[in-house]
Design an enzyme around this catalytic site. Structure first.
Site, PDB file in Angstrom:
ATOM      1  N   ASP A   8       0.814  -0.956  -0.136  1.00 20.12           N
ATOM      2  CA  ASP A   8      -0.097  -0.100  -0.225  1.00 20.12           C
ATOM      3  C   ASP A   8       0.789   1.375   0.075  1.00 20.12           C
ATOM      4  O   ASP A   8       1.571   1.395   1.113  1.00 20.12           O
ATOM      5  CB  ASP A   8      -0.772   0.180   1.154  1.00 20.12           C
ATOM      6  N   LEU A  14       5.795   3.416   2.246  1.00 24.47           N
ATOM      7  CA  LEU A  14       5.414   2.027   1.521  1.00 24.47           C
ATOM      8  C   LEU A  14       4.906   1.196   2.773  1.00 24.47           C
ATOM      9  O   LEU A  14       5.812   0.749   3.473  1.00 24.47           O
ATOM     10  CB  LEU A  14       6.273   1.661   0.388  1.00 24.47           C
ATOM     11  N   GLY A  76     -10.414   7.514  -2.927  1.00 25.91           N
ATOM     12  CA  GLY A  76      -9.268   6.941  -3.150  1.00 25.91           C
ATOM     13  C   GLY A  76      -9.008   5.265  -3.270  1.00 25.91           C
ATOM     14  O   GLY A  76      -9.895   4.900  -2.609  1.00 25.91           O
ATOM     15  N   VAL A  77      -8.136   4.854  -4.080  1.00 23.89           N
ATOM     16  CA  VAL A  77      -8.040   3.462  -3.947  1.00 23.89           C
ATOM     17  C   VAL A  77      -7.629   2.910  -2.554  1.00 23.89           C
ATOM     18  O   VAL A  77      -8.123   1.840  -2.456  1.00 23.89           O
ATOM     19  CB  VAL A  77      -6.854   3.018  -5.079  1.00 23.89           C
ATOM     20  N   ASP A  78      -6.773   3.470  -1.840  1.00 23.95           N
ATOM     21  CA  ASP A  78      -6.780   3.039  -0.431  1.00 23.95           C
ATOM     22  C   ASP A  78      -8.081   2.795   0.261  1.00 23.95           C
ATOM     23  O   ASP A  78      -8.370   1.776   1.101  1.00 23.95           O
ATOM     24  CB  ASP A  78      -5.805   3.769   0.324  1.00 23.95           C
ATOM     25  N   ARG A  79      -8.980   3.759   0.319  1.00 16.91           N
ATOM     26  CA  ARG A  79     -10.298   3.891   0.723  1.00 16.91           C
ATOM     27  C   ARG A  79     -11.035   2.799   0.137  1.00 16.91           C
ATOM     28  O   ARG A  79     -11.805   2.122   0.829  1.00 16.91           O
ATOM     29  CB  ARG A  79     -10.984   5.230   0.638  1.00 16.91           C
ATOM     30  N   ASP A  93      -9.846   5.738   9.041  1.00 14.02           N
ATOM     31  CA  ASP A  93      -8.587   5.602   8.847  1.00 14.02           C
ATOM     32  C   ASP A  93      -8.087   6.927   9.268  1.00 14.02           C
ATOM     33  O   ASP A  93      -7.888   7.867   8.619  1.00 14.02           O
ATOM     34  CB  ASP A  93      -8.299   5.372   7.506  1.00 14.02           C
ATOM     35  N   SER A  96      -2.545  10.736   8.431  1.00 15.88           N
ATOM     36  CA  SER A  96      -2.077  12.273   8.279  1.00 15.88           C
ATOM     37  C   SER A  96      -3.445  12.910   7.935  1.00 15.88           C
ATOM     38  O   SER A  96      -3.661  14.299   8.107  1.00 15.88           O
ATOM     39  CB  SER A  96      -1.075  12.382   6.991  1.00 15.88           C
ATOM     40  N   THR A 148      -3.935  26.297  28.393  1.00 14.82           N
ATOM     41  CA  THR A 148      -3.890  26.422  26.655  1.00 14.82           C
ATOM     42  C   THR A 148      -3.463  25.148  26.146  1.00 14.82           C
ATOM     43  O   THR A 148      -4.299  24.715  25.115  1.00 14.82           O
ATOM     44  CB  THR A 148      -2.641  27.253  25.968  1.00 14.82           C
TER      45      THR A 148
END
Length: 213
Positions: A8, A14, A76-79, A93, A96, A148
């Site tokens: 993937d 990778l 997306g192909v990963d999804r 997922d 990032s 904060t």
């Protein structure tokens, strides 16, 4: 499936799967693989894909073979691969970016995208240097923050969790990605599975085998 390597290719690393083992490699340092073992891959990064192809002779892109019933444009192909791994539920997922996809009766109903935790943190930094704080993952999410650091942590985590809780209703949740294990603990009907994408790729390979038999 132990006779093939799955890969993937993401925007940072990778990720490989072989014989039940998962590992990740930098696109700048792809280790040599046994050339007689084919690599079946999906990719969201053409430059990293080229590096894989340069490092291994037997590589097959599975993207065109991943069949998913969906009206979503630009998924997306990963999804797609992750959604193919389940028949019903919500896939989160958390990497990032945080992608959320809903699957019912093997049909992809739709989904949405949130910034990942790191991206949220960078947004605060751009607003003001005084908001450049490390996240407190143990912050109390049920009591008003008192400083904060807590305020930023509360704002980021609570906003993500409320979106997810609104989406899930009573559906089973499947978490994956680097922050998936953290978010999974907030939901009773959930599991963390970092092999979802690879399971979808394995299903695709089985579909290909059936078509050729």
């Amino acid at each position: 499936m132990s006779s093939v390597i799955l890969c993937d290719i993401g925007n940072s690393f990778l990720h490989f799967y072989y014989a039940g083992r998962i590992w990740r490699e930098s696109p700048n340092n792809i280790t040599p693989k046994k050339q007689h073992i084919p690599i079946y891959y999906i990719s969201v990064n053409p430059n990293y894909e080229k590096r894989l192809l340069d490092s291994h002779k037997k590589c097959v892109n599975l993207e065109k073979y991943i069949d998913l019933n969906s009206s979503y444009i630009g998924l997306g192909v990963d999804r797609k691969a992750a959604c193919k791994a389940i028949s019903d539920g919500v896939i989160v997922d958390a990497g990032s970016a945080i992608t959320v996809d809903i699957v019912e009766n093997n049909i992809h109903i739709g989904g949405y995208i949130l910034p990942g935790i790191t991206s949220y943190k960078e947004l605060y930094q751009k607003i003001s240097p005084s908001l450049d704080k490390q996240l407190d993952f143990s912050v109390n999410l049920y009591s008003p923050p008192q400083n904060t650091k807590e305020a930023i942590s509360f704002g980021i985590l609570k906003s993500i969790l409320l979106m997810l809780k609104h989406t899930t209703q009573s559906k089973k949740m499947y978490f994956t990605g680097g922050d998936g294990k953290f978010f999974a603990k907030f939901f009773e009907n959930s599991i963390f599975d970092n092999t979802l994408v690879f399971k979808g790729m394995q299903k695709t390979l089985k579909d290909i085998e059936k078509q050729h038999n």
